[in-house]
Design a protein around this motif. Structure first.
Motif, PDB file in Angstrom:
ATOM      1  N   PRO A  85     -13.054  -6.134  10.831  1.00 50.19           N
ATOM      2  CA  PRO A  85     -12.765  -7.402  10.046  1.00 50.19           C
ATOM      3  C   PRO A  85     -11.699  -7.850  11.105  1.00 50.19           C
ATOM      4  N   GLU A  86     -10.718  -7.236  11.907  1.00 53.69           N
ATOM      5  CA  GLU A  86      -9.664  -7.832  12.739  1.00 53.69           C
ATOM      6  C   GLU A  86     -10.173  -8.500  13.657  1.00 53.69           C
ATOM      7  N   GLN A  87     -11.510  -8.359  14.159  1.00 54.96           N
ATOM      8  CA  GLN A  87     -12.054  -9.038  15.305  1.00 54.96           C
ATOM      9  C   GLN A  87     -12.112 -10.594  14.975  1.00 54.96           C
ATOM     10  N   HIS A 282       2.095 -10.766   7.135  1.00 60.00           N
ATOM     11  CA  HIS A 282       1.679  -9.375   6.844  1.00 60.00           C
ATOM     12  C   HIS A 282      -0.047  -9.549   6.957  1.00 60.00           C
ATOM     13  N   GLY A 283      -0.701  -8.138   6.735  1.00 61.18           N
ATOM     14  CA  GLY A 283      -1.802  -7.905   6.504  1.00 61.18           C
ATOM     15  C   GLY A 283      -2.533  -7.941   5.216  1.00 61.18           C
ATOM     16  N   SER A 284      -3.446  -7.410   4.803  1.00 63.14           N
ATOM     17  CA  SER A 284      -4.339  -7.406   3.691  1.00 63.14           C
ATOM     18  C   SER A 284      -3.822  -6.371   2.527  1.00 63.14           C
ATOM     19  N   ALA A 285      -2.728  -5.509   3.000  1.00 64.34           N
ATOM     20  CA  ALA A 285      -2.180  -4.503   1.996  1.00 64.34           C
ATOM     21  C   ALA A 285      -3.103  -4.274   1.042  1.00 64.34           C
ATOM     22  N   PRO A 286      -4.102  -3.155   1.517  1.00 63.72           N
ATOM     23  CA  PRO A 286      -5.118  -2.770   0.535  1.00 63.72           C
ATOM     24  C   PRO A 286      -4.589  -1.883  -0.520  1.00 63.72           C
ATOM     25  N   ASP A 287      -3.508  -1.138  -0.161  1.00 61.22           N
ATOM     26  CA  ASP A 287      -2.630  -0.460  -1.023  1.00 61.22           C
ATOM     27  C   ASP A 287      -2.162  -1.041  -2.311  1.00 61.22           C
ATOM     28  N   ILE A 288      -1.987  -2.384  -2.543  1.00 63.29           N
ATOM     29  CA  ILE A 288      -1.487  -3.009  -3.597  1.00 63.29           C
ATOM     30  C   ILE A 288      -2.755  -4.140  -4.045  1.00 63.29           C
ATOM     31  N   ALA A 294       1.169  -8.650  -5.409  1.00 67.01           N
ATOM     32  CA  ALA A 294       1.598  -9.229  -4.042  1.00 67.01           C
ATOM     33  C   ALA A 294       2.413 -10.294  -4.024  1.00 67.01           C
ATOM     34  N   ASN A 295       3.277 -10.212  -3.069  1.00 60.92           N
ATOM     35  CA  ASN A 295       4.208 -11.557  -3.098  1.00 60.92           C
ATOM     36  C   ASN A 295       3.287 -12.689  -2.545  1.00 60.92           C
ATOM     37  N   PRO A 296       3.283 -13.773  -2.948  1.00 63.77           N
ATOM     38  CA  PRO A 296       2.286 -15.079  -2.545  1.00 63.77           C
ATOM     39  C   PRO A 296       3.302 -15.919  -1.626  1.00 63.77           C
TER      40      PRO A 296
HETATM   41  P1  NAD Z   1       0.307  -4.946   5.569  1.00 67.06           P
HETATM   42  O1  NAD Z   1       1.090  -5.794   6.180  1.00 67.06           O
HETATM   43  O2  NAD Z   1      -1.089  -5.189   5.236  1.00 67.06           O
HETATM   44  O3  NAD Z   1       1.123  -3.777   4.656  1.00 67.06           O
HETATM   45  C1  NAD Z   1       2.170  -3.011   4.979  1.00 67.06           C
HETATM   46  C2  NAD Z   1       3.011  -2.898   3.679  1.00 67.06           C
HETATM   47  O4  NAD Z   1       3.569  -4.114   3.374  1.00 67.06           O
HETATM   48  C3  NAD Z   1       2.200  -2.205   2.648  1.00 67.06           C
HETATM   49  O5  NAD Z   1       2.923  -1.335   2.067  1.00 67.06           O
HETATM   50  C4  NAD Z   1       1.914  -3.498   1.716  1.00 67.06           C
HETATM   51  O6  NAD Z   1       1.696  -3.140   0.290  1.00 67.06           O
HETATM   52  C5  NAD Z   1       3.145  -4.425   1.862  1.00 67.06           C
HETATM   53  N1  NAD Z   1       2.819  -6.045   1.937  1.00 67.06           N
HETATM   54  C6  NAD Z   1       2.466  -6.476   2.496  1.00 67.06           C
HETATM   55  N2  NAD Z   1       2.040  -7.766   2.361  1.00 67.06           N
HETATM   56  C7  NAD Z   1       2.785  -8.013   1.096  1.00 67.06           C
HETATM   57  C8  NAD Z   1       2.978  -8.919   0.114  1.00 67.06           C
HETATM   58  N3  NAD Z   1       2.498 -10.144   0.263  1.00 67.06           N
HETATM   59  N4  NAD Z   1       3.596  -8.433  -1.055  1.00 67.06           N
HETATM   60  C9  NAD Z   1       3.944  -7.447  -1.132  1.00 67.06           C
HETATM   61  N5  NAD Z   1       4.045  -6.267  -0.238  1.00 67.06           N
HETATM   62  C10 NAD Z   1       3.152  -6.613   0.777  1.00 67.06           C
HETATM   63  O7  NAD Z   1       0.120  -3.977   6.917  1.00 67.06           O
HETATM   64  P2  NAD Z   1      -1.033  -2.635   7.224  1.00 67.06           P
HETATM   65  O8  NAD Z   1      -0.857  -1.781   5.717  1.00 67.06           O
HETATM   66  O9  NAD Z   1      -0.507  -2.115   8.580  1.00 67.06           O
HETATM   67  O10 NAD Z   1      -2.357  -3.118   7.264  1.00 67.06           O
HETATM   68  C11 NAD Z   1      -3.399  -3.148   6.231  1.00 67.06           C
HETATM   69  C12 NAD Z   1      -4.594  -3.790   6.808  1.00 67.06           C
HETATM   70  O11 NAD Z   1      -4.400  -5.277   7.271  1.00 67.06           O
HETATM   71  C13 NAD Z   1      -5.258  -3.241   8.065  1.00 67.06           C
HETATM   72  O12 NAD Z   1      -6.492  -3.203   7.971  1.00 67.06           O
HETATM   73  C14 NAD Z   1      -4.748  -4.078   9.220  1.00 67.06           C
HETATM   74  O13 NAD Z   1      -5.424  -4.088  10.321  1.00 67.06           O
HETATM   75  C15 NAD Z   1      -4.778  -5.579   8.473  1.00 67.06           C
HETATM   76  N6  NAD Z   1      -3.835  -6.545   9.225  1.00 67.06           N
HETATM   77  C16 NAD Z   1      -4.508  -7.843   9.347  1.00 67.06           C
HETATM   78  C17 NAD Z   1      -3.437  -8.959   9.762  1.00 67.06           C
HETATM   79  C18 NAD Z   1      -4.072 -10.229   9.580  1.00 67.06           C
HETATM   80  O14 NAD Z   1      -4.977 -10.397   8.632  1.00 67.06           O
HETATM   81  N7  NAD Z   1      -3.728 -11.109  10.290  1.00 67.06           N
HETATM   82  C19 NAD Z   1      -2.326  -8.625  10.071  1.00 67.06           C
HETATM   83  C20 NAD Z   1      -2.010  -7.298  10.066  1.00 67.06           C
HETATM   84  C21 NAD Z   1      -2.686  -6.288   9.646  1.00 67.06           C
END
Ligand code: NAD
Length: 363
Positions: A85-87, A282-288, A294-296
């Motif tokens: 996906p990141e590509q 930030h990234g896609s935060a799959p954990d939440i 998520a904070n919009p």
């Molecule tokens: P992440 O930024 O997605 O999350 C890091 C931490 O911050 C997590 O605990 C997450 O729950 C929290 N977080 C992030 N955004 C938030 C929000 N809006 N509100 C509340 N909490 C938030 O980084 P990661 O976990 O290292 O990466 C997850 C996926 O995202 C990976 O697949 C990575 O490659 C991808 N990624 C994508 C982009 C992009 O699309 N531009 C940028 C960075 C990472």
């Protein structure tokens, strides 16, 4: 004029925060927008087997601006690199030649406790990092793996990359940085490693040449190692920072973390035709994902940048930023920025609050 906007929600929390950002994007009755949603990232791979489908690439090529959520999930780590996906985001940057990346690091006074640094070090923090985005060691050729021909490890496998910048490439980003500094505190710090790297020497010399056309801007230079330290020690000394792709990648993440809240910071990536891609840092935060927590706000503030840079409507950008400020002032917090005594809200409720505040301001 009708502006063409391509919206790419992507993966994880991308669709949730994009939904809220779209409400803000379409809040002004006198702005005509032609909005198209397209597939990107893991969700595009699931649907059509390609993280950056030709239809999406074609749509972004014709757009005035792109609003991008986020892509990625570790469940795609098994895929070959070109299908990850990141590509997709790299593909869009390359296709549109988005060479100028703007990353503001602003500390909202209401969130001062979220930072790990002492309030006296970071209060009123407002730094803008301008990073060159499509050159440097990330794109330099040749690169690859080979057998070492010389040195202590001759005959062993080694890897190599090429750091390179040309004078026009540096001039182009330097002009953007000086012009931006003009409208802020008239201070620009260029970051490099000119004591060691030829590429950095050319960078510094070129910045100095461009600087001769901007006598009213106070220009300074700093080595990257010192800049990384100074950002923590005394961040308030900076206003606009300009740097190359590699150093900018690291420094902009460091600067954003000074504010303590990854869910608050937007970004813009621009090309020379005025097209821009706007996304939260930030990234896609799959954990939440899918939990409505998520904070919009980073995504909503990216919409403000879109109004400022691509639509040239700073009045609406200011309104959106003021609305966010007022909502924070009223004590509403998503869980990532919550502290005792505040009112906890979910993703939709935060979107509702910003939209209502925007209507109040616009009345
Ligand atoms: P992440 O930024 O997605 O999350 C890091 C931490 O911050 C997590 O605990 C997450 O729950 C929290 N977080 C992030 N955004 C938030 C929000 N809006 N509100 C509340 N909490 C938030 O980084 P990661 O976990 O290292 O990466 C997850 C996926 O995202 C990976 O697949 C990575 O490659 C991808 N990624 C994508 C982009 C992009 O699309 N531009 C940028 C960075 C990472």
């Amino acid at each position: 004029m009708i502006y063409s906007i391509v919206v790419l929600p992507g993966d994880g929390i991308g669709p949730e925060i994009t939904e809220q950002a779209l409400r803000i994007l379409t809040a002004f009755n006198d702005v005509s927008l032609d909005i198209k949603q397209e597939l990107i990232g893991g969700s595009a791979f699931e649907s059509v087997g390609d993280p950056l489908p030709p239809k999406t690439l074609n749509a972004v090529g014709n757009a005035n601006a792109i609003l991008f959520g986020a892509v990625g999930d570790s469940k795609y780590d098994y895929l070959p690199r070109n299908l990850r996906p990141e590509q997709a985001i790299l593909g869009i940057r390359k296709k549109l030649r988005l060479f100028a990346n703007f990353r503001p690091a602003i500390l909202y006074p209401q969130l001062i406790k979220a930072s790990t640094l002492k309030p006296r070090i970071i209060s009123n923090l407002d730094i803008l990092i301008i990073r060159e985005l499509i050159g440097d060691i990330y794109f330099g050729e040749p690169r690859g793996f080979r057998t070492a021909l010389v040195g202590d490890f001759k005959g062993e496998k080694e890897a190599y990359d090429t750091m390179q910048y040309s004078i026009p490439e540096v001039t182009r980003i330097a002009k953007i940085a000086f012009d931006t500094a003009k409208n802020r505190k008239k201070k620009l710090c260029s970051v490099d490693k000119a004591n060691v790297l030829e590429t950095s020497q050319l960078w510094r010399d070129t910045i100095n040449v461009v600087g001769q056309d901007y006598p009213d801007i106070e220009l300074s230079h700093m080595y990257i190692d010192n800049a990384a330290m100074q950002l923590i020690k005394n961040p308030l000394q900076f206003d606009v920072i300009v740097t190359g792709n590699l150093f900018g990648d690291i420094l902009s993440d460091e600067a954003s973390m000074l504010t303590g809240s990854i869910g608050m910071l937007p970004s813009a990536s621009l090309n020379s035709k005025g097209q821009g891609l706007y996304e939260p840092i930030h990234g896609s935060a799959p954990d939440i994902a899918g939990q409505q927590i998520a904070n919009p706000l980073a995504m909503i503030l990216s919409v403000a940048m879109l109004f400022r840079f691509s639509l040239k409507m700073p009045r609406y950008a200011n309104k959106i930023e003021n609305a966010v400020f007022n909502v924070l002032d009223s004590g509403l917090r998503t869980p990532d920025i919550y502290e005792e005594g505040m009112t906890k809200v979910n993703t939709d409720e935060m979107g509702d609050a910003v939209l209502n505040e925007l209507k109040n301001i616009s009345r």
